[in-house]
Structure formats: C-alpha cells, structure tokens
Design an enzyme around this catalytic site. Structure first.
Site, PDB file in Angstrom:
ATOM      1  N   SER A   1      -9.613  16.031   5.933  1.00  0.00           N
ATOM      2  CA  SER A   1     -10.951  16.599   6.091  1.00  0.00           C
ATOM      3  C   SER A   1     -12.019  15.535   5.904  1.00  0.00           C
ATOM      4  O   SER A   1     -11.783  14.498   5.350  1.00  0.00           O
ATOM      5  CB  SER A   1     -11.151  17.742   5.104  1.00  0.00           C
ATOM      6  OG  SER A   1      -9.931  18.293   4.706  1.00  0.00           O
TER       7      SER A   1
ATOM      8  N   THR B   1       8.846   0.450   1.497  1.00  0.00           N
ATOM      9  CA  THR B   1       7.783   1.431   1.480  1.00  0.00           C
ATOM     10  C   THR B   1       6.830   1.219   2.622  1.00  0.00           C
ATOM     11  O   THR B   1       6.827   0.206   3.272  1.00  0.00           O
ATOM     12  CB  THR B   1       6.972   1.391   0.205  1.00  0.00           C
ATOM     13  OG1 THR B   1       6.088   2.506   0.242  1.00  0.00           O
ATOM     14  CG2 THR B   1       6.139   0.137   0.112  1.00  0.00           C
TER      15      THR B   1
ATOM     16  N   LYS C   1       0.855  -1.186   0.000  1.00  0.00           N
ATOM     17  CA  LYS C   1       0.000   0.000   0.000  1.00  0.00           C
ATOM     18  C   LYS C   1       0.886   1.228   0.000  1.00  0.00           C
ATOM     19  O   LYS C   1       2.047   1.182   0.420  1.00  0.00           O
ATOM     20  CB  LYS C   1      -0.954   0.003   1.192  1.00  0.00           C
ATOM     21  CG  LYS C   1      -0.346   0.111   2.552  1.00  0.00           C
ATOM     22  CD  LYS C   1       0.024   1.483   3.012  1.00  0.00           C
ATOM     23  CE  LYS C   1      -1.100   2.468   2.837  1.00  0.00           C
ATOM     24  NZ  LYS C   1      -0.578   3.826   3.279  1.00  0.00           N
TER      25      LYS C   1
END
Lengths: 409, 409
Positions: A409, A193, A182
C-alpha cells in the site's frame, strides 16, 4: 525494531580492490529512491553463486544460472529493488535480458559477463526501460568505497542496511572480505538469501569458489528463517578479484585457504544474522540449537519446526515462557521414531524439561527471566546420536502482520 | 470474529440414543468454568478413533491408544479443558490413569472401558484430584440432550461452540449422527484435530468403524490448518451405540453403509470447517484447491504450502491481492520437477496467472474484489496430472498474535 543491529559506518567497510559500486535513482517503483545498483569487477575476476530452490524462481535467477554456467569470469552485476521480476513468465526473461544487454553495451562486455538481480514485489512487470535509462548514472557513480551506499540501495522492507567486512593476512598480504545483504521477510533461504554479495580480493583458483560459496551459504544464509517463506529470488554471490598479490590459493584445506574460508564464513554469518536481527517486526534474536541427533538433517528438521511455529514465535514476542509449545514442535517435526521420554530442553542456562517432562527444579520465574532477553538460545537434546545443527530466527510480532498486510500500500 | 459461524442451538442437535453428556465445574485451571465433561455410552457401544501424529503426544492420547487396542467396546469418555497433560512425562500418565480408574469405579466399569481427553496448556501438572472430585457432579448431570452444553464445555480459545447433526434413513429407521469439536489454534491435524467427537446410533459392525473414522478424518479434520502447529492432543472419536433398530451395516459400500458414511463425513467436515471459521484471529475462510497434480499427496503438499505461508495469510487479512506470494508458495512446496511455466492461478472466478505469469487480462480491481470477501477459493492448476486436493484455512491477523501472546496471562 532491529535486535542489536546498527547501520554499518562507511569506514568500517574495507574496499575490495577491483570492485566498484555505483548507485542511482531509476524510479523502478517509487520516485526519489536509490533503487538501482551497478557493481563493476576488474578484468580477471571470478564469481560463484548459489540460488533459491523455489521452483518458481525469478527471471534474473534463471539468467544468473545460465550466465554462470558459461564460466566464472564475470565483469558486472546489476541489482534493482522495487520489483522482483518473479512470476512474470517469458516476458520477465526478455526484460531481464534486455537490462543485461544494455549494461554490457555500455561497459563493452558480453551480456554473459553480466549478472542481474531483482528484489521487490512479485508478479509485476519489470520496468526495464526505466532501469536501462538509469544505467549511465549508476556507472558514473561507481567507486570502491560505496559499499555502505550499496547496502542501503538494495533494501526493501529492511529497516537498516546490512554489511560486514574483515581482513586477514595471507602469504604476507592483507586480504579483504567485504559483503552486503538484504532481506527481512519471505526469508527461509534454501540456498542463499534474497541477495547477499560477498567480495574478496584474495587470489584463489576460480574452481574453488563454488565449493566455498556453497559452504558459506550452508553455514550462514541457509541457517536462518524469519517466516518460512522461501523467496523466488534468493541469491548469494561470492566474488574474487584476485588483486591481493599473494601466491594463489589452490586448496581450501591449506593454511591460506583456511584463513580465507574462515573470513568468508564469518562475514556471511554476520550478514545472515543481520537479516534475522532486522526480520520483519522482530523484537528477539533467537538461536535454536538441536543436539544429540542421529544426523545433521534431523537436527535441522527439528530446529526449523521450532523456528517456524507461530505459537513458539508469538510466545517469544510475549516473553511468555509457554515452553510446552517448543516440545510440541519437536514432536511434530517429522522424526517418526522419536522417543519423547529422552528429550531435554534448555532456555539459555535454564533446564526446562528433562525426560520429556517438566524438570522438577524448573521454576517459571527462571523461564520468564530468560524470555525477557533480546537474545535467547533454545537448546534441545534429542539424546539419540551425536550430531547437531543451529538455526537463527526471530519472533512473530504485531509488526510482522502490519508490515505484511501493508507492504504494497 | 468467527467467519460465518454461529453457536448451534440445542434443538438443532439431535440426541443420539445411548449417549448421555454431563458437565460440571471442576476448577481445573480457573474457577467457575464448565471444564469437565463426562460422556456415558449404553452397553454394547463401539468406539474407534484417530490421534495426533505428534511424537510428543499427550498422556491421554497414549492411554486412549492403549485402551482402544484392547477392543472397540467402550462405556465412558472424560474430557477436561484447562490442562493438556502433554509434556508431562511419566507423572502425566499416572494422573490420567487415576482419572480413568476413578470414573470406572463410579460407573462400575473396567478402566479400559474409559477414554480420557485433555486440552489446554502444555507442560503443566494435571490437577487429577480436582478432576476426580468433579466426576460425581458430571455423572449426575448426564442427559441425552446435553450436546450443546458439552460443545461449550470443551472450548479453550474457541470463541464459539462447534456442533453438527444430521439424520438419514437406513433400513426404514431414522439414524442420527451428531458431533462436537473444539480447536482454534495449534491446528494442523495430521490424524484428527484437537478433540472431535461424532456419535451415531447406527447399527454397524464394530470392525467397520476404524475404516470409517479414518476416512472421515482424512476428508475433514486432516484437511484443515490454522497455523501449521500439529497439536500434542489431537483426537477424533467415532462412537456407535447401535440403537437405531435397523439391520446391521456389514459393508461401507452397501447403500446403507454409503448413507451412513456420507452423513458421518458431512458432520465431520462441518465440525472441521467450524474450527477454521473460528480460527484464532480469523477474518477470512479460505478454501485452497490444487488440481492437475500427479497424485493427491503433491496436491496436498502445495495446498499446505499456500495455507501455511504467513505472507499469503497476511495478504488475505489485508484483502490485498498480492498474489505473487501464492505463486512463491507453490514454488517452494517441494515438488522438485515442477514446471512453473504451466501454472494457472484462480481466485474464485478470476484468472490471475497463466503459464506461470500474470494473465494478460487480469486486472488488480478484480483481485481486490474477491480478496474483500469473507470466503475465498484459491484454485491452482499444476497441469501435470489429474489428481486434486482441498485444504481449508484462515488468514493471519493481529488478533492471532494477540491471542497467542496473551494465552496464558
């Protein structure tokens, strides 16, 4: 829009004997999101890993290093999304440990046999209670054919799950290598990663695993970059369950070792490239190949300078052959005695610059043609040696800004 | 939208005795654009400069270095926009030289007394013929009160002209320091920025100029970054016409030397900060101050890691206090023995993180309040020494992508 990437089909992912994956909704950050994955490993399994070089490494990374230092024998992995448990100080360590202890108790293991992973927002308190409450459901869900579901459960800003799988014959037996990864932003791995897991049922001496995971990382996850931001949580694990039934591999240089090595690297590269193809806002997949260096390190340095230049990346987004920007990046990459008059630049088959200047035969329309492609190879020849290096990256688009301006958000 | 920056009024820019500036339209890249500036200096003037560290340095930069190596006595400067004459190989050098020769002939100078500057697109052939054709008009236009017009004529993607001016008393005489700069993208100067010119009428020993220009650059242009892309053309010149009539300054440490030094640095900082305020797509002006380092270099390293992080920059654009991204950048800045448990992070007056974790009293609403401001100071304390460094930067917005995706169209 991911670049030439599609979600893996469950039937494309070969199960690895001895590895079961269970997923549940623990409500880590948002409700109704599969955000907790437990991977159980058959007794006798070995694990090796590489982790972020970020000095601000996350609590789970610190605990993984500690548990792996105790030896490669591991039995369970627990992964949550929604919260990275990074920048959380001593409290973050306590909470990550409590999750390991809870999982160890339920599986009748020692806490050191559990490796924890977290991904998501940095500097927020890990809701360890909700994760602990979710463990029984995740354990109950564990199955060998849940790789596709796990690939989906570890996503954050990824738009598609990432998985790869292949089989090779070793000593007359079929050996499987399957993995998931991912990551889509804060990607400039410097060890591995943000979450890559590759498992194999190959029978291999555990002492060889660390060498293999490092080489695989160096040839895959350590060669990609999206935004140059090395994450606090980068982790890449190689798991061997030793269930395939062939004679043990005792050397990576043997024919059997080479077959496994090649399969592990191929799966790792596919997983790493999938991260770039799904890079935040990516519209292009770009291979940067730097040749003619004195050593590999200087080739990588130049390749990363090109790959991280916002000006180069926005030119790719615009399909605008404003290729002087690539020469500028070569120039500031940090090679003090670079002779600009030797540089060649190619865009796929188009010879753009020769001897540090525009090639007399170069025509803008040829540059434009290549720049419009979804996959592009930039090749720079430094003409000062015979070493080379390759890095994979993507462009910088409006969507990158939108995604990262709106992420929380 | 530039951040708290306005165009200088002509009357705010004090003329420098002995410096005349003339501007014309030469049609370098587009018609009807004031794109050619000639600056003439009174006989006896001295010039010192610092230039890009980009190994792919532009032809005019190479010629400036060569001409300055011949000595500080210079009489004319020629600046074109629309074409950077970089990545142009041997042909670029020939064309830049031809412009110097043409100007020298018209002013009855030696070519070595002329310094050439170019800014604009990279890897395109310099239209030297059109520039030469424009020289007489530029020379005819030369006046001491044309600083504001010159500031405008050297703009490329700048939205506003940039100039600064101040006067100090030295030895009973009024000494003037006036300068202009340009630049809005490809900004991470590593010597000076893409075109800054500061002139003074101070009487100063020419041998002191090089020291002064380097110190001024180190404290101004070398402390700003917009996108981390070090340009091929960065140049910063300090010109002294020695016309002010006071006793010569023979030491920068004398009271007179200190007064001049301080005025030159102040003008340089104002010009450098103006570039950031007008950074491509900028909506915020951000001061990054790193304290508690073992040496200045590591403080700068951390400050630049924060300043270059696309994730930090997009969070500023969004006014989103996703401040863990700053800790992540501190962590990957490259200090191998950094102890994350010592780090403090402040946003203006708000104490965000302590001992490497979220401060117990930190409230998201306080972070949000500061993030909404147009000017923000990020302060990081490494708690491992007593050195400090400051860098100025801006955010990364949609407009940055738009501007750089469309620049040549």
């Amino acid at each position: 829009m991911p670049v030439n990437l599609r979600a893996p089909l469950p039937e494309e992912l070969h199960p690895v004997a001895g590895v079961k994956l269970g997923i549940t909704m623990a409500g880590v950050r948002k409700a109704n999101r599969r955000d907790l994955t437990v991977v159980t490993l058959v007794p006798g399994s070995s694990v090796a890993g590489v982790f972020t070089t970020n000095r601000f490494c996350a609590a789970p990374v610190q605990i993984c290093r500690e548990h792996l230092a105790a030896g490669p024998a591991k039995r369970a992995i627990v992964i949550n999304t929604g919260n990275a448990n990074a920048g959380t100080g001593e409290d973050g360590l306590v909470r990550a440990r409590s999750v390991c202890v809870a999982l160890a108790q339920q599986l009748n293991l020692a806490p050191e046999e559990v490796l924890p992973f977290s991904t998501g927002v940095i500097m927020e308190t890990l809701p360890a209670d909700r994760i602990q409450a979710g463990l029984p459901a995740a354990i109950a869900d564990a199955r060998e054919d849940h790789w596709a579901q796990a690939a989906e459960a570890i996503m954050t800003t990824d738009t598609l799950p990432k998985a790869a799988s292949r089989q090779v014959q070793i000593g007359g037996k079929t050996v499987t290598v399957t993995g998931i990864s991912k990551g889509a932003g804060m990607i400039r791995p410097n060890m591995a990663t943000m979450l890559g897991f590759v498992a194999t049922d190959a029978v291999i001496e555990p002492r060889l695993l660390q060498e293999l995971v490092r080489e695989a990382a160096d040839r895959s996850f350590n060669r990609i970059t999206i935004d140059g931001d090395t994450s606090t949580n980068d982790s890449f694990l190689l798991i061997a369950t030793h269930q395939a039934g062939h004679a043990p591999i005792t050397q990576l240089e043997s024919p059997e070792g080479a077959a496994l090595r090649s399969a592990v690297i191929a799966v790792s590269q596919q997983l790493a490239q999938a991260i770039v193809r799904d890079g935040e806002g990516a519209t292009k997949f770009i291979t940067i190949r730097v040749e003619g260096g004195r050593h590999k390190e200087e080739c990588r340095q130049v390749a990363y300078a090109i790959a991280h230049s916002p000006l180069v990346k926005t030119a790719f987004f615009a399909s605008d052959p404003n290729l002087g920007r690539i020469l500028a990046a070569v120039g500031y990459a940090g090679i003090d005695d670079l002779d600009q008059n030797l540089i060649d630049l190619f865009l796929d088959d188009v010879h753009v610059a020769r001897n540090g200047g525009r090639h007399p035969d170069y025509r803008e329309e040829d540059g434009s043609r290549v720049m419009k492609q979804a996959e592009i190879t930039v090749r720079v020849d430094l003409h000062r040696g015979n070493r080379r290096a390759t890095v994979w990256t993507c462009d910088l688009s409006h969507d990158y800004v939108t995604i990262n301006a709106d992420y929380r958000s």
